[in-house]
Write a protein that holds these residues in place. Structure first.
Motif, PDB file in Angstrom:
ATOM      1  N   GLY A  64       0.796  -1.206   0.000  1.00  0.00           N
ATOM      2  CA  GLY A  64       0.000   0.000   0.000  1.00  0.00           C
ATOM      3  C   GLY A  64       0.839   1.271   0.000  1.00  0.00           C
ATOM      4  O   GLY A  64       2.075   1.212  -0.088  1.00  0.00           O
ATOM      5  N   SER A  65       0.146   2.388   0.097  1.00  0.00           N
ATOM      6  CA  SER A  65       0.805   3.691   0.039  1.00  0.00           C
ATOM      7  C   SER A  65       0.339   4.595   1.173  1.00  0.00           C
ATOM      8  O   SER A  65      -0.778   4.451   1.675  1.00  0.00           O
ATOM      9  N   LEU A  66       1.209   5.490   1.556  1.00  0.00           N
ATOM     10  CA  LEU A  66       0.889   6.557   2.502  1.00  0.00           C
ATOM     11  C   LEU A  66       1.640   7.798   2.077  1.00  0.00           C
ATOM     12  O   LEU A  66       2.714   7.713   1.476  1.00  0.00           O
ATOM     13  N   ARG A  67       1.075   8.951   2.413  1.00  0.00           N
ATOM     14  CA  ARG A  67       1.792  10.207   2.221  1.00  0.00           C
ATOM     15  C   ARG A  67       1.925  10.899   3.571  1.00  0.00           C
ATOM     16  O   ARG A  67       0.915  11.216   4.214  1.00  0.00           O
ATOM     17  N   LEU A  68       3.141  11.116   3.973  1.00  0.00           N
ATOM     18  CA  LEU A  68       3.410  11.858   5.192  1.00  0.00           C
ATOM     19  C   LEU A  68       3.563  13.337   4.872  1.00  0.00           C
ATOM     20  O   LEU A  68       4.110  13.694   3.830  1.00  0.00           O
ATOM     21  N   SER A  69       3.091  14.156   5.782  1.00  0.00           N
ATOM     22  CA  SER A  69       3.221  15.601   5.633  1.00  0.00           C
ATOM     23  C   SER A  69       3.947  16.177   6.840  1.00  0.00           C
ATOM     24  O   SER A  69       3.807  15.668   7.956  1.00  0.00           O
ATOM     25  N   CYS A  70       4.698  17.223   6.588  1.00  0.00           N
ATOM     26  CA  CYS A  70       5.397  17.944   7.651  1.00  0.00           C
ATOM     27  C   CYS A  70       5.067  19.420   7.489  1.00  0.00           C
ATOM     28  O   CYS A  70       5.411  20.014   6.465  1.00  0.00           O
ATOM     29  N   ALA A  71       4.396  19.960   8.484  1.00  0.00           N
ATOM     30  CA  ALA A  71       4.018  21.367   8.453  1.00  0.00           C
ATOM     31  C   ALA A  71       4.936  22.156   9.367  1.00  0.00           C
ATOM     32  O   ALA A  71       5.120  21.801  10.543  1.00  0.00           O
ATOM     33  N   ALA A  72       5.498  23.238   8.827  1.00  0.00           N
ATOM     34  CA  ALA A  72       6.375  24.103   9.611  1.00  0.00           C
ATOM     35  C   ALA A  72       5.610  25.329  10.090  1.00  0.00           C
ATOM     36  O   ALA A  72       4.742  25.843   9.369  1.00  0.00           O
ATOM     37  N   SER A  73       5.950  25.789  11.287  1.00  0.00           N
ATOM     38  CA  SER A  73       5.243  26.948  11.853  1.00  0.00           C
ATOM     39  C   SER A  73       5.686  28.260  11.220  1.00  0.00           C
ATOM     40  O   SER A  73       5.005  29.275  11.382  1.00  0.00           O
ATOM     41  N   GLY A  74       6.808  28.232  10.523  1.00  0.00           N
ATOM     42  CA  GLY A  74       7.297  29.426   9.851  1.00  0.00           C
ATOM     43  C   GLY A  74       7.809  29.082   8.467  1.00  0.00           C
ATOM     44  O   GLY A  74       7.651  27.960   7.998  1.00  0.00           O
ATOM     45  N   SER A  75       8.463  30.042   7.861  1.00  0.00           N
ATOM     46  CA  SER A  75       8.959  29.839   6.508  1.00  0.00           C
ATOM     47  C   SER A  75      10.052  28.781   6.468  1.00  0.00           C
ATOM     48  O   SER A  75      10.946  28.768   7.314  1.00  0.00           O
TER      49      SER A  75
END
Length: 117
Positions: free
Chosen positions: A16-27
């Motif tokens: 199967g597949s997954l997409r991980l995301s990483c969100a940064a609080s700034g630029s």
């Protein structure tokens, strides 16, 4: 201080597949290097994939051809697309970023990926 928050982990069957995301609080524009690391129980943390500000990418041999890392500076996001997942990919996955080779990494809290056989 920049905060990194991962999401997208979960339980998936082998293949199967997954997409991980990483969100940064700034630029993230100033981050020369961003990457995904993983740590399985009893193992050391290892680099999975890395992308530089110029777009250069490198991957661990174990994930080449299956995982793709990319970053979107306009959204302050980084992603890891994981395809053809294997049980040995099971680990906690961490997002990391640093501004230069001489500065420390910022780390996220991790997201669990479990691949069942």
């Amino acid at each position: 201080q920049v905060q990194l928050v991962e999401s997208g982990g979960g339980l998936v069957q082998a293949g199967g597949s997954l997409r991980l995301s990483c969100a940064a609080s700034g630029s993230i524009f100033s981050f020369n290097s961003m990457g995904w690391y993983r740590q399985a129980p009893g193992n050391q943390r290892e680099l999975v994939a890395q992308v530089t500000s110029s777009g250069s990418r490198n991957y661990a041999d174990s994930v080449k051809g299956r995982f793709t890392i990319f970053r979107d500076n306009t959204k302050n996001m980084m992603y890891l697309q994981m395809n053809s997942l294997k049980p040995e990919d099971t680990a906690v996955y961490y997002c990391a970023a640093r501004r230069s080779a001489t500065t420390n990494y910022y780390w996220g809290q991790g997201t669990q990926v479990t691949v069942s056989s």
